[in-house]
Design a protein around this motif. Structure first.
Motif, PDB file in Angstrom:
ATOM      1  N   ALA A  11       1.007   7.267   7.431  1.00  0.00           N
ATOM      2  CA  ALA A  11       1.780   8.313   6.795  1.00  0.00           C
ATOM      3  C   ALA A  11       3.124   7.776   6.533  1.00  0.00           C
ATOM      4  N   ILE A  12       3.421   6.664   7.114  1.00  0.00           N
ATOM      5  CA  ILE A  12       4.667   5.987   6.942  1.00  0.00           C
ATOM      6  C   ILE A  12       4.655   5.161   5.695  1.00  0.00           C
ATOM      7  N   VAL A  13       3.513   4.768   5.246  1.00  0.00           N
ATOM      8  CA  VAL A  13       3.496   3.819   4.177  1.00  0.00           C
ATOM      9  C   VAL A  13       3.280   4.422   2.848  1.00  0.00           C
ATOM     10  N   MET A  14       2.567   5.400   2.709  1.00  0.00           N
ATOM     11  CA  MET A  14       2.218   5.851   1.377  1.00  0.00           C
ATOM     12  C   MET A  14       3.318   6.552   0.662  1.00  0.00           C
ATOM     13  N   VAL A  15       4.179   7.152   1.366  1.00  0.00           N
ATOM     14  CA  VAL A  15       5.243   7.831   0.671  1.00  0.00           C
ATOM     15  C   VAL A  15       6.576   7.321   1.072  1.00  0.00           C
ATOM     16  N   THR A  16       6.881   7.195   2.123  1.00  0.00           N
ATOM     17  CA  THR A  16       7.845   6.314   2.746  1.00  0.00           C
ATOM     18  C   THR A  16       7.390   6.188   4.109  1.00  0.00           C
ATOM     19  N   SER A  32      13.857  -0.189  -3.293  1.00  0.00           N
ATOM     20  CA  SER A  32      12.510  -0.081  -2.739  1.00  0.00           C
ATOM     21  C   SER A  32      11.568   0.543  -3.746  1.00  0.00           C
ATOM     22  N   ASN A  33      10.344  -0.004  -3.815  1.00  0.00           N
ATOM     23  CA  ASN A  33       9.279   0.569  -4.614  1.00  0.00           C
ATOM     24  C   ASN A  33       9.695   0.783  -6.064  1.00  0.00           C
ATOM     25  N   THR A  34      10.025  -0.287  -6.763  1.00  0.00           N
ATOM     26  CA  THR A  34      10.573  -0.151  -8.100  1.00  0.00           C
ATOM     27  C   THR A  34       9.527  -0.198  -9.191  1.00  0.00           C
ATOM     28  N   ASP A  35       8.394  -0.802  -8.959  1.00  0.00           N
ATOM     29  CA  ASP A  35       7.368  -0.958  -9.980  1.00  0.00           C
ATOM     30  C   ASP A  35       6.380   0.189  -9.880  1.00  0.00           C
ATOM     31  N   GLY A  36       6.489   1.149 -10.830  1.00  0.00           N
ATOM     32  CA  GLY A  36       5.658   2.339 -10.768  1.00  0.00           C
ATOM     33  C   GLY A  36       4.188   2.068 -10.984  1.00  0.00           C
ATOM     34  N   SER A  37       3.830   0.877 -11.482  1.00  0.00           N
ATOM     35  CA  SER A  37       2.429   0.582 -11.745  1.00  0.00           C
ATOM     36  C   SER A  37       1.676   0.181 -10.487  1.00  0.00           C
ATOM     37  N   LYS A  38       2.388  -0.198  -9.446  1.00  0.00           N
ATOM     38  CA  LYS A  38       1.723  -0.639  -8.221  1.00  0.00           C
ATOM     39  C   LYS A  38       1.509   0.526  -7.257  1.00  0.00           C
ATOM     40  N   ARG A  39       0.424   0.400  -6.498  1.00  0.00           N
ATOM     41  CA  ARG A  39       0.112   1.414  -5.496  1.00  0.00           C
ATOM     42  C   ARG A  39      -0.176   0.728  -4.178  1.00  0.00           C
ATOM     43  N   LEU A  40       0.044   1.454  -3.122  1.00  0.00           N
ATOM     44  CA  LEU A  40      -0.282   0.933  -1.797  1.00  0.00           C
ATOM     45  C   LEU A  40      -1.793   0.785  -1.686  1.00  0.00           C
ATOM     46  N   ALA A  41      -2.250  -0.423  -1.380  1.00  0.00           N
ATOM     47  CA  ALA A  41      -3.688  -0.684  -1.343  1.00  0.00           C
ATOM     48  C   ALA A  41      -4.211  -0.876   0.074  1.00  0.00           C
ATOM     49  N   ARG A  42      -3.371  -1.423   0.956  1.00  0.00           N
ATOM     50  CA  ARG A  42      -3.877  -1.766   2.281  1.00  0.00           C
ATOM     51  C   ARG A  42      -2.731  -1.825   3.272  1.00  0.00           C
ATOM     52  N   ILE A  43      -3.013  -1.468   4.515  1.00  0.00           N
ATOM     53  CA  ILE A  43      -2.060  -1.567   5.615  1.00  0.00           C
ATOM     54  C   ILE A  43      -2.755  -2.255   6.777  1.00  0.00           C
ATOM     55  N   THR A 273       1.918  -4.482   8.078  1.00  0.00           N
ATOM     56  CA  THR A 273       2.104  -5.199   6.814  1.00  0.00           C
ATOM     57  C   THR A 273       1.499  -4.359   5.698  1.00  0.00           C
ATOM     58  N   LEU A 274       2.274  -4.161   4.605  1.00  0.00           N
ATOM     59  CA  LEU A 274       1.855  -3.319   3.501  1.00  0.00           C
ATOM     60  C   LEU A 274       1.535  -4.183   2.292  1.00  0.00           C
ATOM     61  N   LEU A 275       0.388  -3.953   1.696  1.00  0.00           N
ATOM     62  CA  LEU A 275      -0.041  -4.693   0.516  1.00  0.00           C
ATOM     63  C   LEU A 275      -0.115  -3.746  -0.671  1.00  0.00           C
ATOM     64  N   TRP A 276       0.567  -4.119  -1.771  1.00  0.00           N
ATOM     65  CA  TRP A 276       0.635  -3.298  -2.981  1.00  0.00           C
ATOM     66  C   TRP A 276      -0.102  -3.981  -4.129  1.00  0.00           C
ATOM     67  N   GLU A 277      -0.855  -3.213  -4.889  1.00  0.00           N
ATOM     68  CA  GLU A 277      -1.580  -3.764  -6.032  1.00  0.00           C
ATOM     69  C   GLU A 277      -1.408  -2.873  -7.249  1.00  0.00           C
TER      70      GLU A 277
END
Length: 277
Positions: A11-16, A32-43, A273-277
């Motif tokens: 719950a910490i990662v997906m939104v802040t 933080s989180n500047t590229d609107g095309s990327k989404r959190l994919a994995r933690i 560790t947060l992975l964004w795709e």
């Protein structure tokens, strides 16, 4: 929702979602989180106890629909004495959201399967009610949600299957949620000056679904990244204190370190560790 600390970091990662004195990151000027095309994919998370020994390993993977809404996640935890897998799926309608969560826990001595279902009712894009059923419960719980004129959540009223009713209240200041309280507990929150742009990135020990809050279904969320929170139970002394450090990569939160100071003074931490795709 949800139980172990690894899920809370979710719950910490997906939104802040996750110190005052411990906030070390790459300065408050970091975007933080500047590229609107990327989404959190994995933690990927690791719990480390007060002796520095690794206890739990967690892995969360997320899937989205064409509108960028979370449609499923799988949260698996492996510890020395148990394994736990939570699978959750979302279905979106014009005036409802349906969520089913299945938890399969194996301790080596026993195995349990728990299913929890939520049917959220929507009005003007906001969740106004939630009908909840859960394995082994004797009936249905119903929650209703109240908002102020700025579309900030201010109260949740819960009616249990036994007929008891209790209310959780939310206090806001300078665009951020600073307190959540009911008759038995109080949660207090402090923030960095960093904007919370997207992605569940911190732990509010929440009574809300963090993904739906991030998507705006529970109204406005906090404007900044969480730096710390503490909670008290039954008006007692501080029961737990949590603080957060962030690292960034290409404008996205890439790592979160959560430190938990317990009432006995011991400190544990979780590294995610947060992975964004």
């Amino acid at each position: 929702m949800k139980r172990n600390s690894i899920f809370y970091l979710l719950a910490i990662v997906m939104v802040t979602v996750f110190s005052a004195g411990l906030f070390s990151c790459n300065s408050d000027n970091e975007e933080s989180n500047t590229d609107g095309s990327k989404r959190l994919a994995r933690i990927v998370s690791e719990d480390i106890d007060t002796n520095g020994v690794s206890q739990n390993h967690g892995n969360v993977s997320l899937s989205y629909d064409s509108e960028g809404r979370v449609v499923s996640y799988v949260n698996s935890t492996q510890a020395w004495n148990y394994s736990d897998i939570i699978e959750s799926r979302y279905q979106y309608g014009d005036d409802f959201i349906f969520n089913e969560e299945i938890e399969d826990r194996n301790t080596g001595y026993s195995q349990s399967l728990v299913i929890e279902r939520h049917r959220y009712s929507l009005e003007n894009g906001l969740i106004v009610a939630d009908s909840i059923t859960r394995t082994y419960d004797r009936g249905r719980r119903v929650k209703t949600y109240s908002y102020d004129d700025e579309k900030r959540l201010v109260a949740i009223t819960t009616k249990s299957y036994g007929g008891s009713v209790y209310t959780t209240k939310f206090v806001w200041e300078d665009g951020n949620l600073i307190e959540m309280k009911d008759d038995s507990s109080v949660f207090s929150y402090d923030y960095t000056t960093l904007p919370w742009k997207k992605g569940v990135i911190a732990d509010f020990r929440f009574v809300l679904d963090a993904f739906l809050w991030d998507a705006g279904y529970f109204g406005k969320r906090s404007e900044n990244l969480l730096s710390k929170f503490e909670y008290r139970v039954d008006n007692s002394n501080v029961y737990g204190q949590y603080s957060y450090e962030y690292s960034f990569s290409n404008g996205f939160v890439s790592e979160i370190i959560e430190r938990c100071k317990k009432s006995d003074g011991s400190i544990s931490k979780t590294v995610s560790t947060l992975l964004w795709e």
